[in-house]
Write a protein that holds these residues in place. Structure first.
Motif: not given
Length: 60
Positions: A29-46
């Motif tokens: 469950t935690l890995r799934g939540a992290q993988s969903e949050a990761a694309p949004a964070a990387s978009r903000d950084q770019n």
């Protein structure tokens, strides 16, 4: 005495298996939540700073 010890060992092993299964489910469950949050964070950084902060550059 021996049967009582055997019974305790059986139940300890049973509870250990159940705890291991619960931890495995929690980790998935935690890995799934992290993988969903990761694309949004990387978009903000770019994004350029102006879009990220919402401010507009001053007109010259």
């Amino acid at each position: 005495m021996l049967s009582r010890t055997t019974d305790h060992l059986f139940w300890m092993a049973r509870y250990t298996e159940r705890a291991d299964a619960a931890c495995g489910g929690a980790m998935l469950t935690l890995r799934g939540a992290q993988s969903e949050a990761a694309p949004a964070a990387s978009r903000d950084q770019n994004m350029p700073d102006a879009k990220r902060t919402g401010s507009q550059p001053a007109a010259a």
